[in-house]
Design a protein around this motif. Structure first.
Motif, PDB file in Angstrom:
ATOM      1  N   LEU A   7      17.311   0.314 -19.891  1.00 40.17           N
ATOM      2  CA  LEU A   7      16.492  -0.767 -19.347  1.00 40.17           C
ATOM      3  C   LEU A   7      16.395  -1.910 -20.355  1.00 40.17           C
ATOM      4  O   LEU A   7      16.512  -3.084 -19.982  1.00 40.17           O
ATOM      5  CB  LEU A   7      15.095  -0.254 -18.962  1.00 40.17           C
ATOM      6  CG  LEU A   7      14.121  -1.295 -18.399  1.00 40.17           C
ATOM      7  CD1 LEU A   7      14.706  -2.022 -17.192  1.00 40.17           C
ATOM      8  CD2 LEU A   7      12.790  -0.629 -18.051  1.00 40.17           C
ATOM      9  N   ALA A   8      16.230  -1.575 -21.613  1.00 38.25           N
ATOM     10  CA  ALA A   8      16.175  -2.615 -22.650  1.00 38.25           C
ATOM     11  C   ALA A   8      17.476  -3.419 -22.686  1.00 38.25           C
ATOM     12  O   ALA A   8      17.451  -4.651 -22.811  1.00 38.25           O
ATOM     13  CB  ALA A   8      15.893  -1.981 -24.016  1.00 38.25           C
ATOM     14  N   SER A   9      18.604  -2.759 -22.551  1.00 41.39           N
ATOM     15  CA  SER A   9      19.897  -3.459 -22.562  1.00 41.39           C
ATOM     16  C   SER A   9      20.022  -4.432 -21.396  1.00 41.39           C
ATOM     17  O   SER A   9      20.505  -5.554 -21.558  1.00 41.39           O
ATOM     18  CB  SER A   9      21.047  -2.451 -22.506  1.00 41.39           C
ATOM     19  OG  SER A   9      21.084  -1.678 -23.671  1.00 41.39           O
ATOM     20  N   ILE A  10      19.582  -3.990 -20.230  1.00 46.27           N
ATOM     21  CA  ILE A  10      19.681  -4.852 -19.046  1.00 46.27           C
ATOM     22  C   ILE A  10      18.714  -6.027 -19.173  1.00 46.27           C
ATOM     23  O   ILE A  10      19.061  -7.163 -18.813  1.00 46.27           O
ATOM     24  CB  ILE A  10      19.417  -4.044 -17.762  1.00 46.27           C
ATOM     25  CG1 ILE A  10      20.460  -2.940 -17.619  1.00 46.27           C
ATOM     26  CG2 ILE A  10      19.438  -4.952 -16.539  1.00 46.27           C
ATOM     27  CD1 ILE A  10      20.054  -1.836 -16.672  1.00 46.27           C
ATOM     28  N   LEU A  50      12.713 -10.660 -23.209  1.00 45.53           N
ATOM     29  CA  LEU A  50      13.005 -10.333 -24.605  1.00 45.53           C
ATOM     30  C   LEU A  50      11.864  -9.515 -25.219  1.00 45.53           C
ATOM     31  O   LEU A  50      12.120  -8.511 -25.904  1.00 45.53           O
ATOM     32  CB  LEU A  50      13.247 -11.601 -25.420  1.00 45.53           C
ATOM     33  CG  LEU A  50      13.603 -11.383 -26.885  1.00 45.53           C
ATOM     34  CD1 LEU A  50      14.879 -10.545 -27.017  1.00 45.53           C
ATOM     35  CD2 LEU A  50      13.765 -12.725 -27.593  1.00 45.53           C
ATOM     36  N   ASP A  51      10.625  -9.918 -24.971  1.00 44.90           N
ATOM     37  CA  ASP A  51       9.475  -9.176 -25.497  1.00 44.90           C
ATOM     38  C   ASP A  51       9.467  -7.736 -24.985  1.00 44.90           C
ATOM     39  O   ASP A  51       9.245  -6.789 -25.750  1.00 44.90           O
ATOM     40  CB  ASP A  51       8.158  -9.856 -25.113  1.00 44.90           C
ATOM     41  CG  ASP A  51       7.956 -11.184 -25.828  1.00 44.90           C
ATOM     42  OD1 ASP A  51       8.616 -11.420 -26.857  1.00 44.90           O
ATOM     43  OD2 ASP A  51       7.142 -11.993 -25.330  1.00 44.90           O
ATOM     44  N   LYS A  61       9.862  -4.151 -27.062  1.00 43.70           N
ATOM     45  CA  LYS A  61       8.879  -3.066 -26.937  1.00 43.70           C
ATOM     46  C   LYS A  61       9.553  -1.757 -26.494  1.00 43.70           C
ATOM     47  O   LYS A  61       9.212  -0.685 -26.983  1.00 43.70           O
ATOM     48  CB  LYS A  61       7.770  -3.457 -25.966  1.00 43.70           C
ATOM     49  CG  LYS A  61       6.819  -4.473 -26.543  1.00 43.70           C
ATOM     50  CD  LYS A  61       5.764  -4.914 -25.561  1.00 43.70           C
ATOM     51  CE  LYS A  61       4.910  -5.999 -26.202  1.00 43.70           C
ATOM     52  NZ  LYS A  61       4.109  -6.714 -25.250  1.00 43.70           N
ATOM     53  N   LEU A  62      10.496  -1.878 -25.568  1.00 48.77           N
ATOM     54  CA  LEU A  62      11.217  -0.676 -25.121  1.00 48.77           C
ATOM     55  C   LEU A  62      12.034  -0.081 -26.258  1.00 48.77           C
ATOM     56  O   LEU A  62      12.067   1.141 -26.434  1.00 48.77           O
ATOM     57  CB  LEU A  62      12.114  -1.004 -23.923  1.00 48.77           C
ATOM     58  CG  LEU A  62      11.392  -1.250 -22.605  1.00 48.77           C
ATOM     59  CD1 LEU A  62      12.335  -1.880 -21.591  1.00 48.77           C
ATOM     60  CD2 LEU A  62      10.797   0.046 -22.061  1.00 48.77           C
ATOM     61  N   ARG A  63      12.703  -0.932 -27.027  1.00 48.21           N
ATOM     62  CA  ARG A  63      13.496  -0.432 -28.168  1.00 48.21           C
ATOM     63  C   ARG A  63      12.595   0.269 -29.183  1.00 48.21           C
ATOM     64  O   ARG A  63      12.960   1.306 -29.731  1.00 48.21           O
ATOM     65  CB  ARG A  63      14.261  -1.574 -28.839  1.00 48.21           C
ATOM     66  CG  ARG A  63      15.319  -2.215 -28.001  1.00 48.21           C
ATOM     67  CD  ARG A  63      16.552  -1.376 -27.940  1.00 48.21           C
ATOM     68  NE  ARG A  63      17.591  -2.127 -27.243  1.00 48.21           N
ATOM     69  CZ  ARG A  63      18.560  -1.575 -26.568  1.00 48.21           C
ATOM     70  NH1 ARG A  63      18.655  -0.271 -26.489  1.00 48.21           N
ATOM     71  NH2 ARG A  63      19.453  -2.297 -25.951  1.00 48.21           N
ATOM     72  N   ALA A  98      10.629   5.377 -31.539  1.00 47.25           N
ATOM     73  CA  ALA A  98       9.497   6.256 -31.820  1.00 47.25           C
ATOM     74  C   ALA A  98       9.720   7.684 -31.293  1.00 47.25           C
ATOM     75  O   ALA A  98       9.123   8.628 -31.793  1.00 47.25           O
ATOM     76  CB  ALA A  98       8.209   5.683 -31.224  1.00 47.25           C
ATOM     77  N   THR A  99      10.606   7.834 -30.295  1.00 46.65           N
ATOM     78  CA  THR A  99      10.849   9.155 -29.724  1.00 46.65           C
ATOM     79  C   THR A  99      11.857   9.964 -30.538  1.00 46.65           C
ATOM     80  O   THR A  99      12.005  11.152 -30.323  1.00 46.65           O
ATOM     81  CB  THR A  99      11.369   9.068 -28.274  1.00 46.65           C
ATOM     82  OG1 THR A  99      12.648   8.425 -28.266  1.00 46.65           O
ATOM     83  CG2 THR A  99      10.396   8.348 -27.379  1.00 46.65           C
TER      84      THR A  99
END
Length: 136
Positions: free
Chosen positions: A101-104, A118-119, A123-125, A130-131
């Protein structure tokens, strides 16, 4: 011929991978159609459904890269967001769904310049990092 759900998922997955690797628009469109049909078959299994939605999103993202048809980016985001929402947070595929999802969203940001994309991508990255390491 009536398909078993798992057979249909496996076929859609294989067809989508071949289509993405080939980047042929016709194969990608066929994979999109098949994946869309298979999603309806596996709605009772959220993790499996999220996997096919991830494949569908990848096909849309790839066809955008090939053709420049911006509508495919919107469809890729929608499918990937649904994949993220359906996949249980503790499922080992969730970090990969978040990363995709971050890539898209990064692609959509490059098209639109919308800072919200972008924000959210950042946050997704951060959430993925963190995982721990990705399972795929």
């Amino acid at each position: 011929m009536k398909w078993d759900t798992q057979d249909a998922v496996n076929t859609a997955w294989r067809m989508t991978l071949v289509a993405i690797e080939s980047s042929e628009a016709a194969k990608l469109k066929d994979a999109i159609i098949l994946s869309g049909s298979v999603i309806d078959m596996c709605r009772d299994n959220p993790a499996l459904c999220s996997y096919i939605l991830d494949c569908l999103s990848g096909a849309h993202h790839t066809i955008f890269k090939k053709t420049g048809e911006v509508g495919h980016v919107k469809k890729a985001v929608e499918a990937q967001e649904e994949a993220v929402n359906l996949c249980p947070p503790s499922h080992p595929d969730q970090p990969a769904h978040l990363s995709n999802l971050a890539s898209i969203l990064s692609t959509r940001f490059r098209i639109s310049g919308n800072m919200k994309d972008l924000d959210r991508c950042i946050k997704l990255r951060e959430q993925v990092l963190a995982t721990g390491p990705l399972s795929k």
